[in-house]
Design an enzyme around this catalytic site. Structure first.
Site, PDB file in Angstrom:
ATOM      1  N   ASP A 109       0.952  -1.000  -0.186  1.00 12.91           N
ATOM      2  CA  ASP A 109      -0.102  -0.133   0.055  1.00 12.91           C
ATOM      3  C   ASP A 109       0.232   1.464   0.125  1.00 12.91           C
ATOM      4  O   ASP A 109       1.475   1.546   1.002  1.00 12.91           O
ATOM      5  CB  ASP A 109      -1.148  -0.034   1.591  1.00 12.91           C
ATOM      6  CG  ASP A 109      -1.985  -1.067   0.901  1.00 12.91           C
ATOM      7  OD1 ASP A 109      -1.733  -1.850   0.177  1.00 12.91           O
ATOM      8  OD2 ASP A 109      -2.950  -0.897   2.049  1.00 12.91           O
TER       9      ASP A 109
ATOM     10  N   LYS B 110     -10.673   0.475  -1.998  1.00 14.62           N
ATOM     11  CA  LYS B 110      -9.586   0.114  -0.114  1.00 14.62           C
ATOM     12  C   LYS B 110     -10.546   1.136   0.093  1.00 14.62           C
ATOM     13  O   LYS B 110     -10.004   2.066  -0.008  1.00 14.62           O
ATOM     14  CB  LYS B 110      -8.386  -0.593  -0.376  1.00 14.62           C
ATOM     15  CG  LYS B 110      -7.871  -0.458   1.225  1.00 14.62           C
ATOM     16  CD  LYS B 110      -7.442  -0.902   1.247  1.00 14.62           C
ATOM     17  CE  LYS B 110      -6.586  -1.129   2.324  1.00 14.62           C
ATOM     18  NZ  LYS B 110      -5.305  -1.891   3.270  1.00 14.62           N
TER      19      LYS B 110
ATOM     20  N   LYS C  36      -7.008   3.372  -3.459  1.00 15.72           N
ATOM     21  CA  LYS C  36      -7.020   3.411  -1.363  1.00 15.72           C
ATOM     22  C   LYS C  36      -7.364   4.845  -1.746  1.00 15.72           C
ATOM     23  O   LYS C  36      -6.672   5.804  -1.245  1.00 15.72           O
ATOM     24  CB  LYS C  36      -6.014   2.192  -1.193  1.00 15.72           C
ATOM     25  CG  LYS C  36      -5.871   2.631   1.016  1.00 15.72           C
ATOM     26  CD  LYS C  36      -5.412   1.622   1.388  1.00 15.72           C
ATOM     27  CE  LYS C  36      -5.142   1.844   2.986  1.00 15.72           C
ATOM     28  NZ  LYS C  36      -4.116   1.702   3.475  1.00 15.72           N
TER      29      LYS C  36
END
Length: 219
Positions: A88, A179, A150
């Site tokens: 991430d 996400k 995300k």
């Protein structure tokens, strides 16, 4: 079941080895999709989870995104060597505000390359961006072949919103996912994000969400 939506997360600066072990034990108990930990804890988490199907996720350029491209590339490569299976990464938010989307695309490409075919999620930190900037960063992420966009680090001025999840979902191709992360603390929160289009939930409250789920099932 919501367990496989959840990246069970512990990213606070004070996290200890004992807390990482508790996180991993909880992830095994509920069979979460992954644990998300800082890079220094990747090797330990991967050892604890080696006999489970819970993945190890880590964060790159976290939480500000202001590291150089070279630093993010090295950090990614090092994380994979240590056992990370998902990455991430935080974009350079200043470059997004300058509308230098080529820079953002280039840095994501470097992370994707060094992730060695492992999943890459691009944290765009929505609280600092306009809707147009969010869309453009999603396009840059898509062009750079990332797997997810995300919403948030959880360290900014705001977290995930259904508006942002819906906007991001519309801005990417069907083979990319969203996400939702930051402030997702309850089963109701998780349901709202999934209904808005999220395929993954980043939460430090994963156990609470699952306990609420099972409590509802047993009524």
């Amino acid at each position: 079941m919501y367990n496989k939506y959840i990246d069970h997360t512990l990213l606070k600066a004070t996290a200890t080895k004992d807390e990482i072990k508790t996180l991993c034990d909880e992830a095994i108990k509920y069979n979460f999709k992954s644990v998300c930990v800082n890079p220094t804890n990747v090797k330990y988490a991967s050892e604890l989870l080696k006999d489970s199907d819970v993945l190890v996720c880590t964060v790159i350029g976290f939480p500000l995104g202001a590291n150089t491209i070279e630093t993010k590339a090295f950090e990614t490569k090092n994380a994979i060597v240590n056992g990370a299976q998902e990455i991430d990464m935080v974009i350079n938010i200043g470059k997004a505000k300058e509308h230098d989307y080529k820079y953002i695309e280039d840095e994501i490409k470097e992370v994707v390359k060094n992730a060695n075919s492992n999943t890459v999620k691009v944290i765009i930190e929505t609280c600092y961006l306009t809707d147009e900037e969010k869309e453009q960063v999603c396009i840059a992420s898509m062009n750079a072949k990332a797997n997810f966009v995300k919403t948030s680090t959880g360290f900014g001025t705001g977290g995930a919103t259904t508006h942002d999840v819906e906007l991001m979902k519309k801005s990417i191709s069907n083979d990319m996912k969203v996400k939702a992360s930051g402030g997702v603390r309850t089963l109701e929160d998780a349901k709202a994000m999934i209904e808005a289009g999220a395929s993954r939930i980043g939460a430090s409250s994963g156990t609470k969400i699952m306990e609420e789920y099972f409590k509802g099932e047993n009524k």
